[in-house]
Design a protein around this motif. Structure first.
Motif, mmCIF file in Angstrom:
data_model
loop_
_atom_site.group_PDB
_atom_site.id
_atom_site.type_symbol
_atom_site.label_atom_id
_atom_site.label_comp_id
_atom_site.label_asym_id
_atom_site.label_seq_id
_atom_site.Cartn_x
_atom_site.Cartn_y
_atom_site.Cartn_z
ATOM 1 N N THR A 1 -5.934 -10.064 -5.464
ATOM 2 C CA THR A 1 -5.163 -9.596 -4.302
ATOM 3 C C THR A 1 -5.975 -8.715 -3.363
ATOM 4 O O THR A 1 -6.090 -8.985 -2.167
ATOM 5 C CB THR A 1 -3.908 -8.825 -4.768
ATOM 6 N N MET A 2 -6.552 -7.647 -3.895
ATOM 7 C CA MET A 2 -7.284 -6.702 -3.052
ATOM 8 C C MET A 2 -8.537 -7.340 -2.460
ATOM 9 O O MET A 2 -8.885 -7.094 -1.302
ATOM 10 C CB MET A 2 -7.658 -5.457 -3.857
ATOM 11 N N ALA B 1 -12.958 -4.314 -5.444
ATOM 12 C CA ALA B 1 -11.556 -4.072 -5.808
ATOM 13 C C ALA B 1 -11.155 -4.803 -7.084
ATOM 14 O O ALA B 1 -11.637 -5.893 -7.383
ATOM 15 C CB ALA B 1 -10.652 -4.508 -4.659
ATOM 16 N N PHE C 1 0.825 -1.203 0.000
ATOM 17 C CA PHE C 1 0.000 0.000 0.000
ATOM 18 C C PHE C 1 0.869 1.267 0.000
ATOM 19 O O PHE C 1 0.440 2.308 -0.494
ATOM 20 C CB PHE C 1 -0.945 0.002 1.203
ATOM 21 N N ASP D 1 -7.669 -6.181 -9.175
ATOM 22 C CA ASP D 1 -6.245 -6.482 -9.034
ATOM 23 C C ASP D 1 -5.501 -5.903 -10.232
ATOM 24 O O ASP D 1 -5.539 -6.452 -11.331
ATOM 25 C CB ASP D 1 -6.024 -7.989 -8.944
ATOM 26 N N ASP E 1 -7.980 1.530 -6.539
ATOM 27 C CA ASP E 1 -7.141 1.322 -5.354
ATOM 28 C C ASP E 1 -7.407 2.392 -4.300
ATOM 29 O O ASP E 1 -7.471 2.108 -3.101
ATOM 30 C CB ASP E 1 -5.656 1.341 -5.741
ATOM 31 N N ALA F 1 -10.567 1.593 -2.616
ATOM 32 C CA ALA F 1 -10.394 0.469 -1.694
ATOM 33 C C ALA F 1 -9.724 0.917 -0.401
ATOM 34 O O ALA F 1 -10.091 0.481 0.692
ATOM 35 C CB ALA F 1 -9.564 -0.628 -2.363
#
Length: 453
Positions: free
Chosen positions: A398-399, A144, A86, A146, A177, A180
């Motif tokens: 991932t997210m 989200a 992040f 990825d 992102d 998120a």
């Protein structure tokens, strides 16, 4: 004038091939995909118990019993390593806002609108299937995208898709992102310790003041960011990954030497180095060494600390942080119980949220804004490209996995969420790739900026 660069066997057979591999745009997604496959294989192999158990080992840090951080390896990966991820996301966001695609509102409005639609509609669709109960809190999971996976698939298509499409997906994913991060900050936090939060805020103020005063040492920002902001947020209840984004926004984004000054000064150093007396041996003379040091310092001053950090940390995040996260989180054991009971509403909500919600939000809102002539499609993009992006954006991986671990405490709900994420990501990535691959883009009229006025 002839010159010679000595290429050693280690350069030829190890360093150069590795650098070429890392330099390719597709390799990050490939490594992440392979890590997920390995996790799935291990989770459904005779070693599945050992695989799940290894992440539950506890690692402790502290001075005495009064100040001790005692967490499992899984938590250290999700709270520690992902804070590094992040942090790099924060660096990318700041760069894009200052001098990238997000700095031009007219160019950024369409992917931002698409990103917003790609967050709202998936959450609404998920809530249709899970309106109440503990499952309700998983609404953030399908929001989200990825970026590594989605861009990896897109770059596999090469010249079959225009560069503007890759830029569009990148900006969309960056906006995604940011959304998120805000969702995690405001909705997925535990009980807040205002004392720890106050301490973290003091360190943040110190970092901002250091930036304004001209401090450019990245090691200094790293120490204060980790030992101060990250540690305080970890103890505060606000998720520690937010500290990574906030710390990234304090990194200086200005150069100390401008382009003209850099060119003129470098010419001066090159001229001095050219006329310095050589010593005739492999080592350089003290005079040459000082000139080279001055050149290196000048090169650092011509780069922003923000971009230097982003460039330096990106390989570590791509080839270490994200694969380790995938290994720790993508391992879903498919048992006879899970197949006999069918797919739960949590998994269904995530599947439809990612596949249908992303598509409606991205393609629908973008098409509406273009038709109303509020903003044009980027040059070279068509509506077929937009459909392909809507499909690829359903790769949550991932997210989504990260938010699933924050949303649920029940291991069974986390398990169901992982199944939904993996199914939707596999379908969306495959269908999106095939759609863009076989689309006859040449025969379609491209909507350009000029056509929309």
């Amino acid at each position: 004038m002839k010159y010679r660069i000595k290429i050693t066997p280690i350069d030829k057979w190890v360093i150069d091939p590795v650098n070429r591999f890392i330099g390719k745009s597709t390799t990050g997604g490939i490594v992440l995909f392979l890590s997920a496959v390995v996790a799935l294989i291990l989770a459904n192999s005779p070693w599945k118990d050992a695989y799940h158990h290894i992440w539950e080992h506890k690692i402790s840090f502290g001075i005495d019993s009064d100040f001790m951080l005692d967490k499992t390896l899984h938590h250290w990966i999700n709270d520690g390593l992902m804070a590094v991820f992040f942090f790099v996301v924060g660096l990318e966001l700041k760069r894009e806002i200052i001098g990238g695609e997000l700095s031009n509102p007219r160019k950024a409005i369409l992917p931002i609108v698409a990103g917003l639609g790609g967050m709202v509609f998936p959450a609404l669709i998920y809530l249709l299937f899970n309106p109440t109960g503990e499952a309700h809190s998983g609404w953030g999971i399908p929001m989200a995208t990825d970026i590594a996976f989605a861009l990896g698939v897109l770059f596999l298509l090469g010249k079959r898709v225009p560069t503007s499409l890759k830029v569009f997906l990148t900006v969309l994913a960056i906006a995604d992102d940011l959304g998120a991060v805000l969702v995690i900050a405001f909705f997925y936090t535990s009980d807040i310790s205002f004392t720890s939060l106050m301490i973290g805020s003091i360190f943040m103020i110190l970092l901002i003041a250091s930036n304004l005063l001209g401090v450019r040492n990245t090691f200094y920002y790293g120490i204060l960011g980790i030992a101060g902001v990250w540690m305080a947020f970890l103890l505060s209840g606000v998720h520690a990954t937010i500290a990574g984004v906030l710390a990234a926004f304090t990194i200086p984004a200005n150069v100390k030497v401008d382009e003209i000054g850099f060119v003129e000064k470098m010419k001066d150093y090159l001229n001095k180095f050219k006329h310095a007396d050589p010593n005739g041996v492999p080592t350089v003379t003290p005079e040459q060494l000082h000139i080279l040091e001055d050149m290196r310092t000048l090169s650092k001053q011509a780069m922003t600390p923000l971009q230097r950090l982003e460039h330096g940390m990106h390989p570590f995040v791509t080839y270490a942080v994200m694969p380790i996260f995938a290994l720790a989180n993508a391992g879903v054991t498919i048992s006879s119980d899970s197949t006999s009971t069918g797919i739960s509403y949590v998994a269904i909500g995530i599947i439809f949220g990612l596949l249908l919600g992303k598509f409606i939000g991205i393609v629908g809102l973008s098409a509406l804004f273009v038709k109303l002539k509020l903003t044009p499609l980027p040059m070279g993009m068509t509506f077929k490209h937009l459909i392909g992006v809507g499909l690829l954006a359903s790769i949550g991986f991932t997210m989504s996995l990260f938010i699933a671990n924050l949303a649920f405490k029940d291991p069974e709900l986390i398990h169901q969420a992982k199944i939904g994420i993996l199914i939707a990501s596999l379908i969306g990535g495959t269908v999106g790739f095939l759609f863009l691959y076989f689309s006859n883009n040449k025969s379609e009229i491209t909507i350009t900026e000029a056509d929309t006025h």
